[in-house]
Design an enzyme around this catalytic site. Structure first.
Site, PDB file in Angstrom:
ATOM      1  N   HIS A 358      75.368 -23.635  23.778  1.00 28.30           N
ATOM      2  CA  HIS A 358      74.218 -23.925  24.637  1.00 28.30           C
ATOM      3  C   HIS A 358      74.428 -25.074  25.594  1.00 28.30           C
ATOM      4  O   HIS A 358      73.484 -25.474  26.288  1.00 28.30           O
ATOM      5  CB  HIS A 358      72.969 -24.233  23.796  1.00 28.30           C
ATOM      6  CG  HIS A 358      72.487 -23.087  22.979  1.00 28.30           C
ATOM      7  ND1 HIS A 358      71.496 -22.233  23.406  1.00 28.30           N
ATOM      8  CD2 HIS A 358      72.883 -22.633  21.774  1.00 28.30           C
ATOM      9  CE1 HIS A 358      71.288 -21.308  22.475  1.00 28.30           C
ATOM     10  NE2 HIS A 358      72.127 -21.537  21.475  1.00 28.30           N
ATOM     11  N   LYS A 546      59.903 -30.216  30.972  1.00 23.94           N
ATOM     12  CA  LYS A 546      61.136 -29.998  30.215  1.00 23.94           C
ATOM     13  C   LYS A 546      61.513 -31.349  29.627  1.00 23.94           C
ATOM     14  O   LYS A 546      60.921 -32.367  30.004  1.00 23.94           O
ATOM     15  CB  LYS A 546      62.262 -29.512  31.128  1.00 23.94           C
ATOM     16  CG  LYS A 546      62.404 -30.379  32.397  1.00 23.94           C
ATOM     17  CD  LYS A 546      63.444 -29.853  33.373  1.00 23.94           C
ATOM     18  CE  LYS A 546      63.016 -28.673  34.187  1.00 23.94           C
ATOM     19  NZ  LYS A 546      63.594 -27.410  33.737  1.00 23.94           N
ATOM     20  N   ARG A 547      62.464 -31.400  28.699  1.00 18.63           N
ATOM     21  CA  ARG A 547      62.875 -32.695  28.181  1.00 18.63           C
ATOM     22  C   ARG A 547      63.336 -33.611  29.300  1.00 18.63           C
ATOM     23  O   ARG A 547      63.836 -33.149  30.333  1.00 18.63           O
ATOM     24  CB  ARG A 547      63.983 -32.522  27.134  1.00 18.63           C
ATOM     25  CG  ARG A 547      63.456 -32.030  25.806  1.00 18.63           C
ATOM     26  CD  ARG A 547      62.425 -32.974  25.212  1.00 18.63           C
ATOM     27  NE  ARG A 547      63.054 -34.199  24.794  1.00 18.63           N
ATOM     28  CZ  ARG A 547      63.517 -34.423  23.572  1.00 18.63           C
ATOM     29  NH1 ARG A 547      63.401 -33.505  22.635  1.00 18.63           N
ATOM     30  NH2 ARG A 547      64.071 -35.569  23.272  1.00 18.63           N
ATOM     31  N   LYS A 552      68.602 -33.200  34.391  1.00 19.16           N
ATOM     32  CA  LYS A 552      67.485 -32.345  34.820  1.00 19.16           C
ATOM     33  C   LYS A 552      66.798 -32.899  36.071  1.00 19.16           C
ATOM     34  O   LYS A 552      65.996 -32.225  36.702  1.00 19.16           O
ATOM     35  CB  LYS A 552      66.483 -32.176  33.682  1.00 19.16           C
ATOM     36  CG  LYS A 552      67.079 -31.441  32.472  1.00 19.16           C
ATOM     37  CD  LYS A 552      66.073 -31.309  31.349  1.00 19.16           C
ATOM     38  CE  LYS A 552      66.651 -30.725  30.064  1.00 19.16           C
ATOM     39  NZ  LYS A 552      66.804 -29.248  30.091  1.00 19.16           N
ATOM     40  N   THR A 654      64.895 -22.016  30.169  1.00 17.50           N
ATOM     41  CA  THR A 654      64.001 -20.925  29.801  1.00 17.50           C
ATOM     42  C   THR A 654      62.585 -21.199  30.306  1.00 17.50           C
ATOM     43  O   THR A 654      61.811 -20.259  30.497  1.00 17.50           O
ATOM     44  CB  THR A 654      63.973 -20.710  28.267  1.00 17.50           C
ATOM     45  OG1 THR A 654      63.863 -21.988  27.629  1.00 17.50           O
ATOM     46  CG2 THR A 654      65.228 -20.016  27.789  1.00 17.50           C
ATOM     47  N   LYS A 658      59.384 -18.796  32.078  1.00 16.68           N
ATOM     48  CA  LYS A 658      57.960 -18.803  31.711  1.00 16.68           C
ATOM     49  C   LYS A 658      57.078 -19.003  32.949  1.00 16.68           C
ATOM     50  O   LYS A 658      56.049 -18.345  33.117  1.00 16.68           O
ATOM     51  CB  LYS A 658      57.684 -19.901  30.675  1.00 16.68           C
ATOM     52  CG  LYS A 658      58.402 -19.648  29.349  1.00 16.68           C
ATOM     53  CD  LYS A 658      58.508 -20.891  28.466  1.00 16.68           C
ATOM     54  CE  LYS A 658      59.590 -20.673  27.407  1.00 16.68           C
ATOM     55  NZ  LYS A 658      60.009 -21.920  26.731  1.00 16.68           N
TER      56      LYS A 658
HETATM   57  C1  26Q Z   1      73.247 -32.407  17.931  1.00 15.69           C
HETATM   58  C2  26Q Z   1      73.822 -33.324  17.056  1.00 15.69           C
HETATM   59  C3  26Q Z   1      73.146 -34.471  16.709  1.00 15.69           C
HETATM   60  C4  26Q Z   1      71.871 -34.695  17.219  1.00 15.69           C
HETATM   61  C5  26Q Z   1      71.292 -33.781  18.099  1.00 15.69           C
HETATM   62  C6  26Q Z   1      71.989 -32.640  18.445  1.00 15.69           C
HETATM   63  C7  26Q Z   1      71.377 -31.671  19.370  1.00 15.69           C
HETATM   64  C8  26Q Z   1      70.095 -31.202  19.157  1.00 15.69           C
HETATM   65  C9  26Q Z   1      69.519 -30.322  20.041  1.00 15.69           C
HETATM   66  C10 26Q Z   1      72.080 -31.231  20.466  1.00 15.69           C
HETATM   67  C11 26Q Z   1      71.494 -30.328  21.343  1.00 15.69           C
HETATM   68  C12 26Q Z   1      70.195 -29.870  21.127  1.00 15.69           C
HETATM   69  C13 26Q Z   1      69.511 -28.945  22.030  1.00 15.69           C
HETATM   70  C14 26Q Z   1      70.079 -28.382  23.067  1.00 15.69           C
HETATM   71  C15 26Q Z   1      69.326 -27.489  23.948  1.00 15.69           C
HETATM   72  O1  26Q Z   1      68.123 -27.359  23.831  1.00 15.69           O
HETATM   73  N1  26Q Z   1      70.009 -26.807  24.875  1.00 15.69           N
HETATM   74  C16 26Q Z   1      69.333 -25.896  25.770  1.00 15.69           C
HETATM   75  O2  26Q Z   1      69.380 -24.603  25.209  1.00 15.69           O
HETATM   76  C17 26Q Z   1      68.596 -23.698  25.958  1.00 15.69           C
HETATM   77  C18 26Q Z   1      68.609 -22.375  25.233  1.00 15.69           C
HETATM   78  O3  26Q Z   1      69.850 -21.765  25.369  1.00 15.69           O
HETATM   79  C19 26Q Z   1      69.106 -23.578  27.372  1.00 15.69           C
HETATM   80  O4  26Q Z   1      68.229 -22.771  28.092  1.00 15.69           O
HETATM   81  C20 26Q Z   1      69.195 -24.952  28.022  1.00 15.69           C
HETATM   82  O5  26Q Z   1      69.826 -24.841  29.288  1.00 15.69           O
HETATM   83  C21 26Q Z   1      69.987 -25.906  27.134  1.00 15.69           C
HETATM   84  O6  26Q Z   1      69.974 -27.205  27.681  1.00 15.69           O
END
Ligand code: 26Q
Length: 813
Positions: A358, A546-547, A552, A654, A658
């Site tokens: 991702h 978004k976050r 972003k 995503t 929406k």
């Molecule tokens: C990993 C290790 C330690 C702490 C946190 C994490 C961690 C947690 C969540 C790393 C990444 C995430 C989330 C990533 C994320 O939301 N990515 C998004 O995924 C979406 C679905 O595929 C995409 O549409 C977005 O582009 C992408 O940023």
């Protein structure tokens, strides 16, 4: 078996009965929370009947089953979604009406399970909805975080984090499954022995934690299929390990209890930024091990011990690398628990595990310190060493003597466990989440692996469940569409294309516009209730939600608003349609720059409000605590969807889908799924700006980008940035944005200046804004474009995504 009839009178009886039995109250005297509980548990009873049947059919059919492993499932509220999928919305509406219950007041009593950060977690939730709706037997597996993502307050323009106690009032939708409790072990030492000529490994002196599963039903739309979301909770054994205690090892008994208590306490609030935190690794292993133990137990119950059959009956999908320890854990269970040899164990594991990436952001790629892994999970570490040895051996025949390259591809290297390499090397399938992202994976991040086995790689564009994001979130539009094109799009989102000719129908356009207006008022009620702010529906609703992350580029949006403000202040003849900028974003609590950007946006909001003429044209509102429920009110009210990521950085996005599905026009870069929105709607129905991904890559390689040159030549940017430091925005603290200023123009802490090309893309962004505002002034033109966006959004239904996953990867039924 007695079955209740859930017609209007059955529903009414059930609600009244529950209020009486649970709380000793009548409908009139019940609190909204009690009414919610009574209604939700009525729906639950209705689901239970289906769940039971679904399980029996499953066991009978002996088909293949998907386990979708994810550290996050951002589910949002369940009640309305369940009603839609059960096709019981009308019956409950009528029952509520007859009981004189306000359904809206009741629905907002449901706490939202915020077991996710953003896109990745919400994608997992949309996938579950589609899996059930497409009748694919599956189980989502994750951690039962006691505290979900923090709740956000904005106090004096700054983010304040509060704990999210989503379980405080209990959870109507989950049931504890005592018979599936299992044990997960940490630490200890490995003992090696030879038994019957076979080397066997046992773990001694480990900490043992009970994994307790809670199941939530996932109802499909108009099907008999009910799947399960299983969340694992960590408990110390019988509260306290008496055996250890009895041996006098008091400290250890205490440690175990404490570890069990913290493991599922909180969801880490960082997304897109990884840190080598031991607890995070333990969380991941904990739920992965419990899930695999259960999956093998279930497999053996049905098929006995013929594990060669496993890949035909089970597929584990790992949502990013976070559950990647499923690979060594499955090998461990097959060898240590089931008695297989290494080769078959590795072969079977390979055929059972599929991986989705991702992100390509370096700082988001998980790399665990080897020492930490060795100490915490000694047997897993041993297996990783062997996997690494074999994998490097294979790579060496493909890339002879290219040690540097092999070092980059290795599972263990430079003192770290490289999770993405583990997943790419061992999974049978690796996929990206949009076409552009897939290309970047095979040409960039995973290029060297791609060359060794191209067939393994694919790109499947993300999707969203149109049931939540259209049918549930936008009842006004849904009703209008239904009257216009029939209800075929309920089941098949592609049927939304039937709407296309109605873009030319003036009467339809007027109704479409009226729906948008009502949705704006609905959102205004929320901001009024929550923040005391009323939104004027005569304004354009321009949204970025978004976050909060530098890539972003909320900063680009904010900087542009500031430039617009300056234009108004300087030009007494300025005229343009009034525009409301809505921001919704949580920042990771430790992400200093992101928090500064929040302060900036809020200061800007204040500055504009205090200027009588500027506030006629512009308004900025920072929406507190952006979550799924907020998004459900926000998306339907939007005219404009801002998708500004630096090209090449947003794997898919995503939220963009929406907004589109709810008739907002995209203002965005050619990044992630924006590219495919562009392809769906055509150039005249989207506002594209900025550098393309290849250009961005080129700029990084050259390393010659100089934002200062832009600052020097562009007067509007210079003016705005100067105001950052002259007290215009922060009269009491003129230097508040100093670090942002430095970051943009000079670069700090060794980083390059303006690493996400905010200033570089500013000119192009500003032009796209101009084009967009010109179009907006012609209502007819604008509405046509909005309608085309809705009509073309069917492609982005997660039903399409899940069909593709199943055809290309899982191959179930
Ligand atoms: C990993 C290790 C330690 C702490 C946190 C994490 C961690 C947690 C969540 C790393 C990444 C995430 C989330 C990533 C994320 O939301 N990515 C998004 O995924 C979406 C679905 O595929 C995409 O549409 C977005 O582009 C992408 O940023």
């Amino acid at each position: 078996m007695p079955t209740t009839n859930f017609d209007v009178s059955g529903i009414k009886q059930s609600i009244v009965g529950k209020l009486q039995r649970y709380y000793g109250v009548t409908v009139k005297t019940a609190t909204p929370q009690q009414r919610y509980k009574a209604a939700a548990s009525t729906v639950r009873d209705q689901i239970m009947q289906k769940w039971m049947v679904s399980r029996e059919q499953r066991a009978h059919a002996q088909g293949k089953r998907l386990y979708y492993l994810s550290v996050e499932f951002l589910m949002g509220r369940s009640l309305n979604s369940n009603l839609i999928n059960l096709c019981s919305q009308d019956a409950y509406q009528e029952a509520f009406r007859e009981l004189d219950i306000d359904p809206n007041a009741l629905m907002i009593e449901e706490p939202e399970p915020a077991l996710g950060n953003g896109g990745l977690g919400r994608l997992a939730a949309c996938f579950l909805d589609s899996l059930s709706s497409l009748d694919i037997p599956s189980m989502g597996c994750t951690i039962r975080y006691e505290y979900g993502l923090f709740r956000q307050k904005i106090v004096d323009g700054q983010q304040v984090e509060l704990p999210d106690m989503w379980l405080a009032n209990g959870n109507v939708w989950e049931i504890l499954v005592a018979e599936d409790i299992c044990q997960v072990h940490f630490g200890g030492e490995i003992r090696e022995a030879v038994v019957d000529g076979r080397r066997v490994f046992t773990l001694e002196n480990a900490y043992t934690i009970d994994a307790v599963p809670y199941d939530m039903p996932i109802v499909g739309y108009d099907t008999d299929c009910v799947n399960t979301l299983r969340t694992w909770s960590a408990h110390s054994r019988e509260g306290f390990d008496l055996k250890t205690f009895g041996r006098g090892e008091y400290d250890k008994a205490m440690d175990e209890m404490k570890m069990a208590e913290v493991i599922n306490k909180v969801l880490y609030p960082e997304d897109s930024h990884w840190e080598g935190k031991m607890l995070r690794m333990k969380q991941q292993y904990f739920f992965v091990s419990a899930t695999l133990q259960y999956a093998l137990k279930d497999f053996k119950r049905q098929y006995g011990g013929d594990f060669d059959l496993l890949p035909e009956k089970v597929v584990f999908h790992i949502n990013d690398t976070h559950p990647g320890l499923a690979i060594p854990e499955l090998i461990r269970l097959l060898i240590d628990q089931e008695g297989l040899d290494w080769e078959p164990a590795q072969r079977i594991t390979h055929r059972c595990v599929a991986y989705t990436n991702h992100t390509v952001l370096q700082e988001a790629l998980e790399r665990w310190p080897q020492d930490m892994m060795r100490q915490t999970l000694p047997r897993i570490y041993m297996i990783l060493e062997e996997l690494n040895r074999r994998s490097c051996e294979k790579l060496f025949t493909f890339y002879p003597d290219q040690w540097d390259r092999i070092g980059q591809m290795a599972i263990l290297a430079y003192g770290q466990v490289h999770m993405a390499n583990l997943c790419v090397a061992l999974a049978f399938s690796v996929n990206g989440v949009s076409q552009l992202h897939g290309k970047i994976l095979t040409e960039g991040l995973f290029h060297d692996y791609y060359m060794t086995d191209p067939a393994k790689f694919s790109a499947i564009t993300n999707g969203i469940t149109h049931r939540r994001w259209l049918l549930s979130a936008n009842p006004g539009l849904t009703k209008l569409l239904r009257e216009t094109i029939g209800d075929g799009f309920y089941r098949d989102a592609q049927a939304l294309e039937k709407l296309l000719p109605f873009a030319e129908d003036a009467a339809f356009r007027q109704q479409f516009d009226a729906v948008k207006r009502i949705n704006k008022q609905r959102l205004s009620q929320l901001t009024q209730r929550r923040q005391g702010i009323t939104l004027d529906p005569d304004f354009i609703f321009d949204v970025q939600a978004k976050r909060l992350h530098e890539y972003k580029r909320q900063l680009l949006n904010a900087l542009h608003i500031q430039v617009l403000y300056n234009r108004i202040v300087e030009d007494s003849g300025y005229d343009a349609p009034p525009r409301l900028f809505l921001f919704g974003a949580k920042a990771a609590p430790g992400y200093y720059r992101a928090k500064l950007i929040i302060r900036y946006i809020n200061a800007l909001a204040k500055l504009i409000d205090s200027h009588p003429r500027a506030s006629k044209f512009l308004k900025v509102v920072y929406l507190e605590n952006y979550d799924v429920s907020t998004a459900e009110l926000l998306m339907p009210a939007a005219d404009i969807s801002q998708q500004l990521s630096t090209a090449g950085k947003e794997a898919s996005g995503t939220g963009n889908m929406k907004f589109m599905m709810n008739g907002a026009l995209t203002l965005g870069t050619m990044d992630g799924a924006n590219v495919e929105i562009y392809e769906q709607v055509g150039a005249e129905n989207i506002y594209i700006f900025g550098m393309r991904a290849e250009t961005v890559e080129g700029m990084y390689r050259e390393g010659t980008y100089n934002p200062m040159a832009i600052f020097e030549t562009n007067g509007e940017i210079r003016r705005a940035l100067s105001q950052w430091l002259d007290g215009t925005l922060f009269p009491d603290e003129p230097m508040a944005l100093q670090d942002l200023y430095h970051m943009l123009l000079m670069g700090d802490m060794g980083g390059m200046a303006d690493a996400y090309f905010v200033l570089k893309d500013f000119g192009s962004y500003s032009m796209a804004n101009r084009r967009m505002m010109e179009d907006y002034q012609n209502r007819e033109i604008w509405q046509k474009k909005a309608i085309v966006n809705v009509a073309k959004s069917g492609f982005f239904s997660s039903d399409r995504t899940i069909r593709e996953y199943n055809e290309m990867i899982w191959k179930i039924r």
